[in-house]
Motif scaffolding. Structure first.
Motif, PDB file in Angstrom:
ATOM      1  N   SER A  91      13.270  -4.389  26.762  1.00 41.06           N
ATOM      2  CA  SER A  91      11.913  -4.547  27.254  1.00 41.06           C
ATOM      3  C   SER A  91      11.842  -5.753  28.200  1.00 41.06           C
ATOM      4  N   ASN A  92      12.487  -6.831  27.801  1.00 39.20           N
ATOM      5  CA  ASN A  92      12.482  -8.038  28.638  1.00 39.20           C
ATOM      6  C   ASN A  92      13.213  -7.808  29.957  1.00 39.20           C
ATOM      7  N   LEU A  93      14.391  -7.150  29.873  1.00 41.05           N
ATOM      8  CA  LEU A  93      15.169  -6.939  31.099  1.00 41.05           C
ATOM      9  C   LEU A  93      14.430  -6.003  32.069  1.00 41.05           C
TER      10      LEU A  93
ATOM     11  N   ALA B  13      11.173  -5.535  32.204  1.00 43.12           N
ATOM     12  CA  ALA B  13      10.008  -6.258  32.731  1.00 43.12           C
ATOM     13  C   ALA B  13      10.418  -7.172  33.881  1.00 43.12           C
ATOM     14  N   ASN B  14      11.520  -7.922  33.661  1.00 39.36           N
ATOM     15  CA  ASN B  14      12.007  -8.833  34.712  1.00 39.36           C
ATOM     16  C   ASN B  14      12.404  -8.061  35.976  1.00 39.36           C
ATOM     17  N   ALA B  15      13.007  -6.877  35.780  1.00 40.79           N
ATOM     18  CA  ALA B  15      13.475  -6.089  36.921  1.00 40.79           C
ATOM     19  C   ALA B  15      12.316  -5.765  37.879  1.00 40.79           C
ATOM     20  N   PHE B  16      11.138  -5.487  37.326  1.00 36.99           N
ATOM     21  CA  PHE B  16       9.982  -5.204  38.186  1.00 36.99           C
ATOM     22  C   PHE B  16       9.265  -6.474  38.611  1.00 36.99           C
TER      23      PHE B  16
ATOM     24  N   GLN C 200      20.072  -2.467  35.991  1.00 39.87           N
ATOM     25  CA  GLN C 200      20.239  -2.828  37.400  1.00 39.87           C
ATOM     26  C   GLN C 200      18.912  -2.650  38.134  1.00 39.87           C
ATOM     27  N   ASP C 201      18.610  -3.605  39.017  1.00 37.61           N
ATOM     28  CA  ASP C 201      17.365  -3.469  39.777  1.00 37.61           C
ATOM     29  C   ASP C 201      17.618  -3.701  41.257  1.00 37.61           C
ATOM     30  N   ASN C 202      16.603  -3.429  42.085  1.00 38.89           N
ATOM     31  CA  ASN C 202      16.716  -3.709  43.521  1.00 38.89           C
ATOM     32  C   ASN C 202      15.782  -4.867  43.892  1.00 38.89           C
TER      33      ASN C 202
ATOM     34  N   GLY D 208      17.086 -10.723  43.477  1.00 35.58           N
ATOM     35  CA  GLY D 208      18.433 -11.253  43.281  1.00 35.58           C
ATOM     36  C   GLY D 208      18.427 -12.683  42.759  1.00 35.58           C
ATOM     37  N   ILE D 209      19.606 -13.143  42.343  1.00 40.54           N
ATOM     38  CA  ILE D 209      19.743 -14.493  41.755  1.00 40.54           C
ATOM     39  C   ILE D 209      20.935 -15.174  42.432  1.00 40.54           C
ATOM     40  N   PRO D 210      20.756 -16.408  42.905  1.00 39.97           N
ATOM     41  CA  PRO D 210      21.910 -17.081  43.518  1.00 39.97           C
ATOM     42  C   PRO D 210      22.997 -17.355  42.460  1.00 39.97           C
TER      43      PRO D 210
ATOM     44  N   PHE E 142      13.352 -21.972  28.609  1.00 44.88           N
ATOM     45  CA  PHE E 142      12.320 -22.500  29.510  1.00 44.88           C
ATOM     46  C   PHE E 142      12.821 -22.708  30.940  1.00 44.88           C
ATOM     47  N   LYS E 143      13.941 -22.071  31.272  1.00 43.55           N
ATOM     48  CA  LYS E 143      14.467 -22.250  32.630  1.00 43.55           C
ATOM     49  C   LYS E 143      13.926 -21.130  33.517  1.00 43.55           C
ATOM     50  N   ARG E 144      13.173 -21.525  34.559  1.00 45.36           N
ATOM     51  CA  ARG E 144      12.679 -20.551  35.532  1.00 45.36           C
ATOM     52  C   ARG E 144      13.195 -20.975  36.903  1.00 45.36           C
ATOM     53  N   LEU E 145      13.370 -20.007  37.782  1.00 42.65           N
ATOM     54  CA  LEU E 145      13.884 -20.352  39.108  1.00 42.65           C
ATOM     55  C   LEU E 145      12.737 -20.523  40.119  1.00 42.65           C
ATOM     56  N   HIS E 146      11.512 -20.275  39.645  1.00 40.44           N
ATOM     57  CA  HIS E 146      10.389 -20.314  40.578  1.00 40.44           C
ATOM     58  C   HIS E 146       9.271 -21.162  40.009  1.00 40.44           C
TER      59      HIS E 146
ATOM     60  N   GLY F  24       5.404 -17.137  33.813  1.00 37.59           N
ATOM     61  CA  GLY F  24       6.351 -16.862  32.718  1.00 37.59           C
ATOM     62  C   GLY F  24       6.773 -18.161  32.072  1.00 37.59           C
ATOM     63  N   THR F  25       7.381 -18.070  30.890  1.00 34.03           N
ATOM     64  CA  THR F  25       7.769 -19.294  30.168  1.00 34.03           C
ATOM     65  C   THR F  25       9.223 -19.656  30.394  1.00 34.03           C
ATOM     66  N   GLY F  26      10.009 -18.717  30.817  1.00 39.11           N
ATOM     67  CA  GLY F  26      11.455 -18.976  30.943  1.00 39.11           C
ATOM     68  C   GLY F  26      12.153 -18.849  29.600  1.00 39.11           C
ATOM     69  N   ALA F  27      11.508 -18.178  28.631  1.00 32.55           N
ATOM     70  CA  ALA F  27      12.125 -18.022  27.308  1.00 32.55           C
ATOM     71  C   ALA F  27      12.733 -16.634  27.134  1.00 32.55           C
ATOM     72  N   GLY F  28      12.313 -15.655  27.963  1.00 37.06           N
ATOM     73  CA  GLY F  28      12.712 -14.255  27.771  1.00 37.06           C
ATOM     74  C   GLY F  28      14.217 -14.046  27.714  1.00 37.06           C
ATOM     75  N   LEU F  29      14.943 -14.555  28.705  1.00 36.39           N
ATOM     76  CA  LEU F  29      16.395 -14.318  28.731  1.00 36.39           C
ATOM     77  C   LEU F  29      17.108 -15.104  27.638  1.00 36.39           C
ATOM     78  N   ALA F  30      16.573 -16.307  27.311  1.00 36.61           N
ATOM     79  CA  ALA F  30      17.176 -17.097  26.225  1.00 36.61           C
ATOM     80  C   ALA F  30      17.070 -16.317  24.917  1.00 36.61           C
ATOM     81  N   ILE F  31      15.911 -15.678  24.708  1.00 39.98           N
ATOM     82  CA  ILE F  31      15.721 -14.887  23.479  1.00 39.98           C
ATOM     83  C   ILE F  31      16.635 -13.657  23.507  1.00 39.98           C
TER      84      ILE F  31
ATOM     85  N   GLY G 122      19.413  -7.333  44.833  1.00 40.14           N
ATOM     86  CA  GLY G 122      19.145  -6.936  43.459  1.00 40.14           C
ATOM     87  C   GLY G 122      20.118  -7.541  42.468  1.00 40.14           C
ATOM     88  N   SER G 123      19.883  -7.301  41.183  1.00 39.39           N
ATOM     89  CA  SER G 123      20.709  -7.889  40.123  1.00 39.39           C
ATOM     90  C   SER G 123      21.125  -6.809  39.137  1.00 39.39           C
ATOM     91  N   THR G 124      22.247  -7.070  38.485  1.00 37.72           N
ATOM     92  CA  THR G 124      22.676  -6.207  37.383  1.00 37.72           C
ATOM     93  C   THR G 124      22.952  -7.086  36.170  1.00 37.72           C
TER      94      THR G 124
HETATM   95  P1  ADP Z   1      10.492 -15.753  32.672  1.00 37.37           P
HETATM   96  O1  ADP Z   1      10.551 -14.393  33.240  1.00 37.37           O
HETATM   97  O2  ADP Z   1       9.478 -15.939  31.648  1.00 37.37           O
HETATM   98  O3  ADP Z   1      10.458 -16.805  33.743  1.00 37.37           O
HETATM   99  P2  ADP Z   1      13.151 -15.248  31.753  1.00 37.37           P
HETATM  100  O4  ADP Z   1      13.941 -16.015  30.798  1.00 37.37           O
HETATM  101  O5  ADP Z   1      12.923 -13.823  31.480  1.00 37.37           O
HETATM  102  O6  ADP Z   1      11.806 -16.035  31.935  1.00 37.37           O
HETATM  103  O7  ADP Z   1      13.845 -15.388  33.149  1.00 37.37           O
HETATM  104  C1  ADP Z   1      14.287 -16.655  33.580  1.00 37.37           C
HETATM  105  C2  ADP Z   1      14.348 -16.696  35.088  1.00 37.37           C
HETATM  106  O8  ADP Z   1      15.379 -15.841  35.576  1.00 37.37           O
HETATM  107  C3  ADP Z   1      13.132 -16.147  35.758  1.00 37.37           C
HETATM  108  O9  ADP Z   1      12.150 -17.147  35.902  1.00 37.37           O
HETATM  109  C4  ADP Z   1      13.627 -15.656  37.088  1.00 37.37           C
HETATM  110  O10 ADP Z   1      13.664 -16.724  37.991  1.00 37.37           O
HETATM  111  C5  ADP Z   1      15.029 -15.234  36.788  1.00 37.37           C
HETATM  112  N1  ADP Z   1      15.127 -13.761  36.602  1.00 37.37           N
HETATM  113  C6  ADP Z   1      15.123 -13.085  35.449  1.00 37.37           C
HETATM  114  N2  ADP Z   1      15.310 -11.761  35.645  1.00 37.37           N
HETATM  115  C7  ADP Z   1      15.461 -11.592  36.975  1.00 37.37           C
HETATM  116  C8  ADP Z   1      15.670 -10.448  37.820  1.00 37.37           C
HETATM  117  N3  ADP Z   1      15.792  -9.213  37.320  1.00 37.37           N
HETATM  118  N4  ADP Z   1      15.770 -10.655  39.148  1.00 37.37           N
HETATM  119  C9  ADP Z   1      15.680 -11.916  39.662  1.00 37.37           C
HETATM  120  N5  ADP Z   1      15.467 -13.027  38.931  1.00 37.37           N
HETATM  121  C10 ADP Z   1      15.352 -12.869  37.585  1.00 37.37           C
END
Ligand code: ADP
Length: 768
Positions: A634-636, A638-641, A702-704, A707-709, A720-724, A732-739, A760-762
């Motif tokens: 569900s988290n992956l 959600a992030n993809a969109f 996989q999404d389109n 992308g992530i550097p 709690f790490k977010r790239l934006h 977002g909280t930045g907790a989704g991927l950690a969980i 995009g990312s996979t």
């Molecule tokens: P959140 O979405 O709450 O910020 P996540 O832990 O789910 O937290 O994601 C951490 C960070 O990873 C996001 O803030 C985003 O910058 C990056 N990220 C996650 N999924 C994707 C994705 N599918 N494509 C690009 N960046 C992503």
């Protein structure tokens, strides 16, 4: 050395011939003359037939007979010396007499003192005493034997005096030499064991000094030659020289020899061999002095040899404890073992070594190349008994070693751990590089058509190398012991380190658990005051808005939204800490059903959106906790969109085929460190072969999206790490991927990402 034929044992002991520089009388136990050498006329002025059958009193007076009787106790192997005078036709003559008993006769041998060079007793005494004093002062075996050679030469005046040592196979090596300057050196030459047959060695062991003043002199027969039991001449000082021995020495240009036996623990350890180019008579007193010196050398030899062994063992031990100390203190086990290189080699006296730890090989000194070492280990491991395998002729057992015989004709392999693939190998070169044979040993034996064997002297003493092929110096017992002790020490250290590691792990587990409990308690307790802040701020906004100005209202609204955000963060923390402690409810889960549910919930929450979620083929059923795994997908999804700025957004969920896993790096860490941009294609990158066969399925999402550097491949999984910034991409909280990562790790799986910015990312994940 005296060569004797092994096919003529009878001849060796009973040649019936003596050297002509003396006279021999074989007597009955009643001292009646039974045999006499055919030169009695020369010494006594009497023909043998005049003497045969006569009592000894015919020659000696009563007091001399009494002296002889006294030195003939039963069972004695001792040759006794006495000065004798005999009335001959030429008047009274003086003799050095040697008397000893055989099983059935008494042998009396006479050397005329008249013909001998005069001996200065005082001078001889001083020389022998001085030699003994000097020998005592020497510190090591070679120095000691070298001095013995020099002193024997000084006392006797022979052209050349050598000390031979016999090795474990009976071959001799010249280890000390004193000689006339112009003679070519024999030092270091090896002599094959066949040069001195067993029978001759026995004679050297029984008689401590063998004296042959003229190898070319015509031997003299004992009379009568027939109708008598042959006498045993094995202890006779005048015993004749075997023709082979004569030829052997003639080939060397030697005309006279004297050989002093060196005995250790009742075994023939070696010989002091004296050579002269012309006939040379050495008076009895001088010979006696040399025999005494030989006995002193023999008795001191035991100490010196033992000392030498003790010193060598101590050296091995000190090198070994150096290695052990280094490895017990060092972090880098390999370096500590290998450095300094001479130390590792010295532990067993090798010229090369290879250390194999976890299949990684380090070479030290002169060795075969790595690939040869690798194959050698595979073979030698099948030969190991009690963790060790050694040989001094590796190429004979392992034909591939012929190509590296120069470095490894000898091998000592120590197995430290089969499981971890820990081995130490030591090497020694082919011995041919170190041995100079004094002639071809094979040529010294001649086998006749009737099967009998004769030893024949070699025609040349020019130094040449015998083809002692494919053999190294043998490994000594103390060297093998040293290797095994090193193994025990290493195993001890490794075990200790493993124990320490287990303790640390336990401690880590405990503190992790405590931390999780703390995080849970803290986040749980924080929620209560936070709720208070939220509630009171809302009350203030609702009930006191009229008394507040605009700024006041805005501040209160910020407090409300901050407390909402803080609650979301605390919920994330709480979830994470719960996951660390919660039990997994594993069950066979059909991932198709699981994803259908996830997707329908997802659709329900975003009815207006056009969500393109692709699952191209049915997914497998796996063992997992379905509630937690739903949360991951569900988290992956959600992030993809969420992190997607394309007009046509899609996400694809699937798993890799075995053949697709061909080149995919084996670990996420490895993958995250890749320098080149990740490959982006219709199908995700394949896995390394090592993870193919029994590895669990690798799922991907996989999404389109954006992308992530690459440098954020790891950071996105941190709490709690977010790239934006907060407001971008829907917050977002930045907790989704950690969980998600925590859930996957609880399942024993792993998660990692590959991505191309803008394309995009996979996300890859395994669950078992
Ligand atoms: P959140 O979405 O709450 O910020 P996540 O832990 O789910 O937290 O994601 C951490 C960070 O990873 C996001 O803030 C985003 O910058 C990056 N990220 C996650 N999924 C994707 C994705 N599918 N494509 C690009 N960046 C992503």
């Amino acid at each position: 050395m005296e060569l004797l034929s092994t096919s003529h044992d009878e001849l060796i002991l009973n040649p019936g011939l003596i050297q002509p520089h003396g006279l021999l009388l074989a007597l009955s136990t009643q001292l009646e003359i039974l045999q006499v050498s055919n030169n009695s006329q020369d010494y006594l002025g009497k023909l043998p037939e005049e003497l045969l059958g006569q009592p000894l009193s015919y020659l000696l007076d009563a007091s001399q007979l009494e002296a002889i009787a006294q030195c003939l106790p039963e069972d004695s192997e001792v040759v006794n010396y006495l000065k004798l005078s005999i009335c001959t036709s030429a008047g009274e003559q003086y003799f050095d007499g040697f008397v000893h008993r055989t099983t059935d006769a008494v042998i009396l041998e006479l050397e005329s003192t008249h013909s001998q060079a005069k001996v200065n007793f005082l001078n001889l005494h001083t020389l022998v005493k001085g030699a003994i004093a000097k020998l005592k002062r020497t510190t090591n075996l070679i120095e000691f034997l070298q001095l013995a050679a020099v002193e024997v030469r000084r006392i006797t005046g022979y052209d050349r005096v050598m000390v031979y040592q016999f090795d474990h196979q009976g071959a001799g090596v010249v280890i000390a030499e004193a000689k006339q300057e112009e003679l070519s050196p024999y030092l270091g030459l090896h002599y094959p064991a066949t040069d001195i047959p067993e029978q001759a060695r026995e004679l050297y062991r029984r008689g401590l000094l063998r004296f042959i003043p003229n190898l070319n002199a015509q031997p003299v027969e004992l009379m009568p030659t027939t109708d008598v039991t042959p006498v045993d001449l094995s202890l006779s000082v005048l015993r004749s020289v075997h023709p082979c021995c004569v030829e052997f020495h003639q080939n060397m240009g030697v005309a006279a020899i004297m050989v002093i036996s060196l005995i250790q623990n009742e075994k023939l350890w070696g010989l002091i061999s004296c050579h002269h180019q012309t006939p040379k008579f050495v008076p009895y007193e001088v010979r006696a002095g040399c025999e005494l010196l030989g006995q002193i050398v023999s008795s001191e030899l035991a100490n010196k040899v033992i000392q030498e062994e003790v010193d060598y063992k101590a050296r091995l031990e000190s090198l070994r404890s150096g290695v052990v100390e280094s490895i017990s203190q060092a972090d880098n086990f390999r370096d500590a073992l290998v450095q300094p290189e001479p130390r590792l080699l010295g532990v067993v006296g090798a010229t090369g070594a290879a250390v194999c730890l976890d299949r990684e090989i380090t070479l030290v000194g002169a060795t075969p190349d790595i690939e040869n070492v690798r194959s050698l280990i595979a073979w030698a491991d099948t030969q190991v008994k009690d963790n060790i395998f050694y040989t001094d002729s590796l190429p004979k057992l392992y034909p591939e070693a012929r190509s590296f015989k120069d470095t490894a004709s000898g091998l000592l392999l120590l197995r430290i751990s089969k499981l971890r693939h820990y081995y130490i190998l030591w090497f020694r070169p082919e011995v041919i590089r170190t041995v100079n044979w004094a002639g071809n040993p094979d040529e010294s034996i001649q086998v006749h058509s009737d099967g009998s064997i004769t030893l024949c002297p070699r025609k040349s003493f020019a130094q040449w190398q015998e083809i002692v092929q494919l053999t190294s110096e043998p490994w000594k017992q103390c060297e093998l012991d040293s290797a095994l002790s090193l193994r025990n020490a290493i195993v001890g250290i490794v075990l200790k380190k493993a124990e320490e590691l287990a303790k640390i792990n336990l401690e880590l587990e405990r503190s992790n658990h405590e931390l999780a409990s703390f995080a849970y308690a803290a986040s749980h307790d924080l929620k209560e005051p936070l709720r208070g802040i939220y509630n009171y701020s809302t009350i203030l906004l609702e009930d006191y808005a009229p008394v507040l100005d605009e700024d006041g209202i805005e501040f209160l609204q910020t407090i409300v939204s901050l407390s909402v955000r803080m609650e979301t963060l605390i919920n994330g923390l709480l979830r994470l800490s719960q996951l660390g402690q919660a039990e997994l409810h594993l069950q066979a889960t059909d991932l198709n059903e699981l994803l259908n549910q996830v997707i329908s919930v997802f659709h329900a929450s975003r009815q207006q959106a056009n969500l393109d979620i692709r699952i191209n083929r049915p997914l497998p059923t796996i063992q997992c906790d379905p509630v937690l795994v739903s949360e991951v997908f569900s988290n992956l999804i959600a992030n993809a969109f969420k992190y997607n700025d394309k007009a046509e957004q899609w996400v694809e969920i699937g798993y890799l085929d075995k053949e697709d896993t061909g080149n995919l790096p084996p670990s996420p860490r490895h993958m995250l460190q890749r320098r080149e941009p990740p490959q982006r294609s219709g199908s995700p990158p394949p896995l390394s072969p090592s993870s193919c066969s029994q590895s669990p399925p690798i799922f991907y999402v996989q999404d389109n999206g954006i992308g992530i550097p690459p440098h954020h491949y790891q950071t996105i999984f941190k709490l709690f790490k977010r790239l934006h910034s907060q407001e971008k991409y829907g917050g977002g909280t930045g907790a989704g991927l950690a969980i998600a990562k925590k859930i996957i790790e609880r399942h024993g799986g792993r998660i990692w990402v590959e991505s191309t910015v803008g394309e995009g990312s996979t996300f890859y994940l395994t669950l078992e």
